[in-house]
Design a protein around this motif. Structure first.
Motif, PDB file in Angstrom:
ATOM      1  N   ALA A   1       0.835  -1.204  -0.106  1.00 11.51           N
ATOM      2  CA  ALA A   1       0.090   0.063   0.011  1.00 11.51           C
ATOM      3  C   ALA A   1       1.043   1.271  -0.149  1.00 11.51           C
ATOM      4  O   ALA A   1       0.256   2.444  -0.096  1.00 11.51           O
ATOM      5  CB  ALA A   1      -0.814   0.018   1.394  1.00 11.51           C
ATOM      6  N   ARG A   2       2.195   1.202   0.501  1.00  7.30           N
ATOM      7  CA  ARG A   2       2.930   2.351   0.578  1.00  7.30           C
ATOM      8  C   ARG A   2       4.496   1.775   0.258  1.00  7.30           C
ATOM      9  O   ARG A   2       4.760   0.834   0.693  1.00  7.30           O
ATOM     10  CB  ARG A   2       2.990   2.916   1.756  1.00  7.30           C
ATOM     11  N   ALA A   3       5.341   2.687  -0.370  1.00  2.00           N
ATOM     12  CA  ALA A   3       6.708   2.336  -0.254  1.00  2.00           C
ATOM     13  C   ALA A   3       7.414   3.539   0.037  1.00  2.00           C
ATOM     14  O   ALA A   3       7.169   4.498  -0.661  1.00  2.00           O
ATOM     15  CB  ALA A   3       7.159   1.765  -1.746  1.00  2.00           C
TER      16      ALA A   3
ATOM     17  N   HIS B   1       4.111  -1.023  15.241  1.00  2.44           N
ATOM     18  CA  HIS B   1       2.861  -0.512  14.515  1.00  2.44           C
ATOM     19  C   HIS B   1       1.859  -1.510  15.054  1.00  2.44           C
ATOM     20  O   HIS B   1       2.110  -2.727  15.374  1.00  2.44           O
ATOM     21  CB  HIS B   1       2.864  -0.848  13.195  1.00  2.44           C
ATOM     22  N   HIS B   2       0.618  -0.816  15.000  1.00  4.15           N
ATOM     23  CA  HIS B   2      -0.653  -1.691  15.621  1.00  4.15           C
ATOM     24  C   HIS B   2      -1.355  -2.598  14.251  1.00  4.15           C
ATOM     25  O   HIS B   2      -1.453  -3.703  14.628  1.00  4.15           O
ATOM     26  CB  HIS B   2      -1.809  -0.701  15.906  1.00  4.15           C
ATOM     27  N   ARG B   3      -1.035  -2.155  13.023  1.00  7.02           N
ATOM     28  CA  ARG B   3      -1.376  -2.865  11.932  1.00  7.02           C
ATOM     29  C   ARG B   3      -0.543  -3.062  10.855  1.00  7.02           C
ATOM     30  O   ARG B   3      -0.771  -3.931  10.280  1.00  7.02           O
ATOM     31  CB  ARG B   3      -2.647  -2.001  11.308  1.00  7.02           C
ATOM     32  N   THR B   4       0.259  -2.400  10.502  1.00  5.55           N
ATOM     33  CA  THR B   4       1.227  -2.221   9.646  1.00  5.55           C
ATOM     34  C   THR B   4       2.226  -3.385   9.537  1.00  5.55           C
ATOM     35  O   THR B   4       2.827  -3.813  10.317  1.00  5.55           O
ATOM     36  CB  THR B   4       1.896  -0.753   9.402  1.00  5.55           C
ATOM     37  N   GLU B   5       2.360  -4.079   8.420  1.00  2.00           N
ATOM     38  CA  GLU B   5       3.197  -5.004   8.099  1.00  2.00           C
ATOM     39  C   GLU B   5       4.346  -4.366   7.343  1.00  2.00           C
ATOM     40  O   GLU B   5       3.931  -3.588   6.386  1.00  2.00           O
ATOM     41  CB  GLU B   5       2.984  -6.480   7.543  1.00  2.00           C
ATOM     42  N   GLN B   6       5.646  -4.741   7.414  1.00  2.00           N
ATOM     43  CA  GLN B   6       6.706  -4.140   6.486  1.00  2.00           C
ATOM     44  C   GLN B   6       7.627  -5.125   6.251  1.00  2.00           C
ATOM     45  O   GLN B   6       7.889  -6.248   6.886  1.00  2.00           O
ATOM     46  CB  GLN B   6       7.511  -2.982   7.506  1.00  2.00           C
ATOM     47  N   VAL B   7       8.373  -4.850   4.882  1.00  2.00           N
ATOM     48  CA  VAL B   7       9.519  -5.571   4.468  1.00  2.00           C
ATOM     49  C   VAL B   7      10.497  -4.478   4.283  1.00  2.00           C
ATOM     50  O   VAL B   7      10.392  -3.422   3.594  1.00  2.00           O
ATOM     51  CB  VAL B   7       9.249  -6.397   3.434  1.00  2.00           C
TER      52      VAL B   7
ATOM     53  N   PHE C   1       8.686  -1.375   2.028  1.00  2.00           N
ATOM     54  CA  PHE C   1       7.178  -2.008   1.437  1.00  2.00           C
ATOM     55  C   PHE C   1       6.352  -2.104   2.729  1.00  2.00           C
ATOM     56  O   PHE C   1       6.678  -2.774   3.565  1.00  2.00           O
ATOM     57  CB  PHE C   1       7.211  -3.445   0.760  1.00  2.00           C
ATOM     58  N   ALA C   2       5.356  -1.475   2.609  1.00  2.00           N
ATOM     59  CA  ALA C   2       4.209  -1.421   3.782  1.00  2.00           C
ATOM     60  C   ALA C   2       2.880  -1.915   3.621  1.00  2.00           C
ATOM     61  O   ALA C   2       2.603  -1.567   2.105  1.00  2.00           O
ATOM     62  CB  ALA C   2       4.260   0.060   4.495  1.00  2.00           C
TER      63      ALA C   2
ATOM     64  N   GLU D   1      -0.428   6.343   8.608  1.00  2.00           N
ATOM     65  CA  GLU D   1      -1.454   6.856   9.630  1.00  2.00           C
ATOM     66  C   GLU D   1      -0.857   6.887  10.816  1.00  2.00           C
ATOM     67  O   GLU D   1      -0.306   6.212  11.406  1.00  2.00           O
ATOM     68  CB  GLU D   1      -2.439   5.846   9.900  1.00  2.00           C
ATOM     69  N   GLU D   2      -0.653   8.025  11.300  1.00  2.00           N
ATOM     70  CA  GLU D   2      -0.037   8.394  12.675  1.00  2.00           C
ATOM     71  C   GLU D   2      -0.486   7.326  13.867  1.00  2.00           C
ATOM     72  O   GLU D   2       0.209   6.992  14.585  1.00  2.00           O
ATOM     73  CB  GLU D   2       0.101   9.921  13.000  1.00  2.00           C
ATOM     74  N   ALA D   3      -1.806   7.255  13.990  1.00  2.00           N
ATOM     75  CA  ALA D   3      -2.373   6.605  14.869  1.00  2.00           C
ATOM     76  C   ALA D   3      -1.944   4.962  14.817  1.00  2.00           C
ATOM     77  O   ALA D   3      -2.040   4.504  15.944  1.00  2.00           O
ATOM     78  CB  ALA D   3      -3.902   6.623  14.735  1.00  2.00           C
ATOM     79  N   ASP D   4      -1.358   4.714  13.877  1.00  2.00           N
ATOM     80  CA  ASP D   4      -0.878   3.104  13.825  1.00  2.00           C
ATOM     81  C   ASP D   4       0.253   3.118  14.602  1.00  2.00           C
ATOM     82  O   ASP D   4       0.725   1.846  14.778  1.00  2.00           O
ATOM     83  CB  ASP D   4      -0.707   2.593  12.386  1.00  2.00           C
ATOM     84  N   TYR D   5       1.155   4.033  14.822  1.00  2.00           N
ATOM     85  CA  TYR D   5       2.498   4.009  15.439  1.00  2.00           C
ATOM     86  C   TYR D   5       2.359   3.764  16.920  1.00  2.00           C
ATOM     87  O   TYR D   5       1.459   4.587  17.505  1.00  2.00           O
ATOM     88  CB  TYR D   5       3.061   5.205  15.009  1.00  2.00           C
TER      89      TYR D   5
END
Length: 138
Positions: A35-37, A54-60, A112-113, A118-122
C-alpha cells in the motif's frame, strides 16, 4: 501470539557480468499487498532510526545499498538483530514488533508497507509498547 520477523529472499535474476534485478510482485514473495513504499537515505552512522512498532502495518525492509542493522523486539522481550546487506534479501516485520535501524555510510533502505501512512498506527513510546502487551518493568 504475534507473528515473528523473518528474512525474505527475493528472486535474483542476472549474473555478475551484467548485473542483477530483483522483483517483488503481489504476494510473491511479500506476505501482503503493498500500500506504500518509501526509502531512507543519507542517515548518519551515529543515528538510530525506527524506535517504534505498529498496531496494524506489516513491513519488509530491504538494504538497497550498504548495510543496515535492524534490531527487533517481540512483546515477550525476545530480541533479534539482523544485518541486511544484500539488495535481494528483505526483513519482514509484523505488527507489534518494536524495531530500530542503524545504517552504514551510503546505505539506502527501501521499505514496503501494507498500509498507507497513519500516525495513529504507530506506537512510538517504548513504555506504551510494553503496556500494550501487559508487560511491566520489574
Amino acid at each position: 501470539m504475534s507473528k515473528q520477523p523473518y528474512l525474505i529472499e527475493f528472486p535474483q535474476l542476472g549474473d555478475p557480468a551484467i548485473g542483477y534485478i530483483s522483483v517483488a510482485e503481489p504476494q510473491q514473495p511479500l506476505p501482503f499487498q503493498i500500500a506504500r513504499a518509501f526509502w531512507t537515505y543519507t542517515t548518519p552512522e551515529t543515528i538510530v532510526r525506527g524506535r517504534h512498532a505498529h498496531h496494524r502495518t506489516e513491513q519488509v525492509l530491504v538494504a538497497a545499498a550498504g548495510r543496515i542493522l535492524v534490531s527487533t523486539e517481540m512483546p515477550t522481550g525476545a530480541i533479534q538483530v539482523y544485518a541486511l546487506e544484500s539488495p535481494h534479501v528483505g526483513l519482514y516485520i509484523p505488527p507489534y514488533v518494536w524495531h530500530t535501524m542503524q545504517y552504514s555510510a551510503g546505505a539506502v533502505q527501501l521499505t514496503f508497507a501494507s498500509t498507507p501512512y497513519e500516525e495513529a498506527d504507530y506506537i512510538r513510546d517504548y513504555a506504551e509498547f510494553r503496556r500494550v502487551w501487559g508487560v511491566t518493568n520489574k
